[in-house]
Motif scaffolding. Sequence first.
Motif, PDB file in Angstrom:
ATOM      1  N   ASN A 127      39.347  41.634  33.215  1.00 46.50           N
ATOM      2  CA  ASN A 127      39.044  41.047  34.451  1.00 46.50           C
ATOM      3  C   ASN A 127      40.303  40.918  35.413  1.00 46.50           C
ATOM      4  OD1 ASN A 127      36.360  40.319  34.120  1.00 46.50           O
ATOM      5  ND2 ASN A 127      36.597  38.442  33.557  1.00 46.50           N
ATOM      6  N   GLU A 128      41.407  41.195  34.911  1.00 44.35           N
ATOM      7  CA  GLU A 128      42.571  41.243  35.838  1.00 44.35           C
ATOM      8  C   GLU A 128      43.364  42.387  35.564  1.00 44.35           C
ATOM      9  OE1 GLU A 128      43.272  38.706  37.603  1.00 44.35           O
ATOM     10  OE2 GLU A 128      41.889  37.288  36.907  1.00 44.35           O
ATOM     11  N   VAL A 129      44.096  42.697  36.715  1.00 47.94           N
ATOM     12  CA  VAL A 129      44.898  44.195  36.640  1.00 47.94           C
ATOM     13  C   VAL A 129      45.932  44.055  35.615  1.00 47.94           C
ATOM     14  CG1 VAL A 129      46.379  45.685  38.103  1.00 47.94           C
ATOM     15  CG2 VAL A 129      44.315  44.720  38.897  1.00 47.94           C
ATOM     16  N   ARG A 199      26.788  36.896  34.106  1.00 50.16           N
ATOM     17  CA  ARG A 199      27.195  37.987  35.078  1.00 50.16           C
ATOM     18  C   ARG A 199      27.321  37.478  36.617  1.00 50.16           C
ATOM     19  NH1 ARG A 199      25.998  42.926  32.545  1.00 50.16           N
ATOM     20  NH2 ARG A 199      24.814  42.724  30.713  1.00 50.16           N
ATOM     21  N   LEU A 200      27.079  36.428  36.704  1.00 50.97           N
ATOM     22  CA  LEU A 200      27.172  35.513  37.926  1.00 50.97           C
ATOM     23  C   LEU A 200      28.016  34.371  37.942  1.00 50.97           C
ATOM     24  CD1 LEU A 200      23.359  35.574  38.981  1.00 50.97           C
ATOM     25  CD2 LEU A 200      25.262  37.314  39.996  1.00 50.97           C
ATOM     26  N   ASP A 201      28.711  34.241  36.641  1.00 49.23           N
ATOM     27  CA  ASP A 201      29.835  33.284  36.597  1.00 49.23           C
ATOM     28  C   ASP A 201      31.255  33.760  36.830  1.00 49.23           C
ATOM     29  OD1 ASP A 201      31.552  30.951  35.908  1.00 49.23           O
ATOM     30  OD2 ASP A 201      30.258  30.645  33.970  1.00 49.23           O
ATOM     31  N   PRO A 202      32.093  33.371  37.792  1.00 49.93           N
ATOM     32  CA  PRO A 202      33.088  33.905  38.014  1.00 49.93           C
ATOM     33  C   PRO A 202      34.105  33.705  36.604  1.00 49.93           C
ATOM     34  CG  PRO A 202      32.447  32.842  40.015  1.00 49.93           C
ATOM     35  CD  PRO A 202      31.674  32.534  38.718  1.00 49.93           C
ATOM     36  N   LYS A 203      34.168  32.825  35.924  1.00 54.38           N
ATOM     37  CA  LYS A 203      34.978  32.406  35.052  1.00 54.38           C
ATOM     38  C   LYS A 203      34.794  33.489  33.611  1.00 54.38           C
ATOM     39  CE  LYS A 203      35.046  27.346  35.860  1.00 54.38           C
ATOM     40  NZ  LYS A 203      34.607  26.081  35.318  1.00 54.38           N
ATOM     41  N   PRO A 207      35.811  38.359  39.231  1.00 60.41           N
ATOM     42  CA  PRO A 207      35.816  37.838  40.693  1.00 60.41           C
ATOM     43  C   PRO A 207      34.658  38.654  41.200  1.00 60.41           C
ATOM     44  CG  PRO A 207      37.683  39.400  40.406  1.00 60.41           C
ATOM     45  CD  PRO A 207      37.187  39.057  39.063  1.00 60.41           C
ATOM     46  N   THR A 208      33.938  39.598  40.600  1.00 62.87           N
ATOM     47  CA  THR A 208      32.895  40.266  41.141  1.00 62.87           C
ATOM     48  C   THR A 208      31.463  40.307  40.096  1.00 62.87           C
ATOM     49  OG1 THR A 208      33.456  42.358  40.200  1.00 62.87           O
ATOM     50  CG2 THR A 208      34.267  41.775  42.458  1.00 62.87           C
ATOM     51  N   SER A 209      30.477  40.800  40.571  1.00 62.73           N
ATOM     52  CA  SER A 209      29.172  40.795  39.796  1.00 62.73           C
ATOM     53  C   SER A 209      28.854  42.279  39.879  1.00 62.73           C
ATOM     54  CB  SER A 209      28.066  39.831  39.908  1.00 62.73           C
ATOM     55  OG  SER A 209      26.965  39.967  39.136  1.00 62.73           O
ATOM     56  N   PRO A 245      26.541  33.024  43.267  1.00 60.67           N
ATOM     57  CA  PRO A 245      28.013  32.658  43.444  1.00 60.67           C
ATOM     58  C   PRO A 245      28.682  33.782  43.522  1.00 60.67           C
ATOM     59  CG  PRO A 245      27.222  32.433  41.085  1.00 60.67           C
ATOM     60  CD  PRO A 245      25.810  32.444  41.973  1.00 60.67           C
ATOM     61  N   LEU A 246      28.209  35.118  43.034  1.00 56.73           N
ATOM     62  CA  LEU A 246      28.594  36.427  43.350  1.00 56.73           C
ATOM     63  C   LEU A 246      27.924  37.429  44.059  1.00 56.73           C
ATOM     64  CD1 LEU A 246      30.567  36.629  39.950  1.00 56.73           C
ATOM     65  CD2 LEU A 246      31.655  36.163  42.080  1.00 56.73           C
TER      66      LEU A 246
END
Length: 396
Positions: A127-129, A199-203, A207-209, A245-246
């Motif tokens: 989820n993070e670079v 898939r729609l929960d940013p946690k 940051p995307t779906s 949410p996304l």
Amino acid sequence: MTERLLPETLDFNRPFPALSRRLRLGVVGGGRISATQATAARMTDRWEVVAGALSSDPERAKARGAEWFMDPDRCYASFIEMAQVEATRPDGVDAVMITTPNNLHFPAAKAFLEAGIDVICDKPLTNEVDEATALIDLTAQTGRVFGVGYVMSCFPMIRQAREIVAEGRIGNINQIHVEFLQDWMTPDDAADAPHVKWRLDPKISGPTSCVGDIGTHAAHLASFVSGLGMTDLRAEFHVCGAPKPLEDTVFMFTRFQNDVPGTLMATRLAPGNRGGLRLRIYGSEGGLEWDLENAEQLKFYRFGEADRVISRGHGHGVSTVTERLVRTGRGFSEGFIEAWANLYTEFAMAVAARRDEVALPDDWLSFPKVAEGAAGVQFIAASVRSNEKGGEWVAI
């Protein structure tokens, strides 16, 4: 005598060889895609599924493992425990597939790499670079094989398309267009399904779906076939259906190396499209078009000549390199499971070669690797930045 998996003599121009035994595969994550990938891995006759962390609940983990015919002692409730224990067993897993929700990809992959076990991970890689970069570094440090689940690159006609481009048969590329259209999120209550909620929960999803799930497939495919890395993009995220949410839809303008322009769009709200992944690449002398819903055919055009349709099979325009990924003759359909099997076949060759300490030609295996997974994470991050800036161009 040291175990050897690959034949003593290898002919890299021939079909992929049989191994001296099936490799042992572990599974982390017990969702639908894990069953799909396990089916494909078994199809290759180069893997057997022997261990898993299929649930964080110990009782459920054993119950799920029993459905997979796993030894109860190898049904784990923690991927950390699984990595530690399997690394010490004489019959421990040779590799692990990671098919958890996105937020667990990094810690799970890290645990197995540190335990000395080869990894194949679903996308997005992380989820993070910075997590993706850390996995590139850790893969290099441990010398382990790391595959990523960009399965669309493993269809035979996609490999054929890549060869045609590399040979210059469409000339200099001047534009690239790719889209991935689905319709499963069209009903207003689609987001209530358990396998959709995360898939729609940013946690969990990040940051995307839509972008992280299917947009990354489209971006990877465009670069894989064209041989050009995506350098810049401008993106607009949309929620076209019920409030979420996304995003469920994205539209992009893209730019590749050599200043080649392109477009990318992805949505889950296009009724009539189930697997609507379509790639079009055009050059100074010709073009290529491929459609996932008609995956066995590749349209190949050369300006001023009759249009051609190359179909999956042996000969008749299909190269010997592509034929390594063909199982049945023309008219006997292959599809998504076989594409996963192709990925697991090449992954098996890489794992066996690492264990045998055999150097492989750079062009023998083309399965997606950790660097391509990291490129996907950078693509996602750039799309988020662009959307937040109102659709401005941003560098990837």
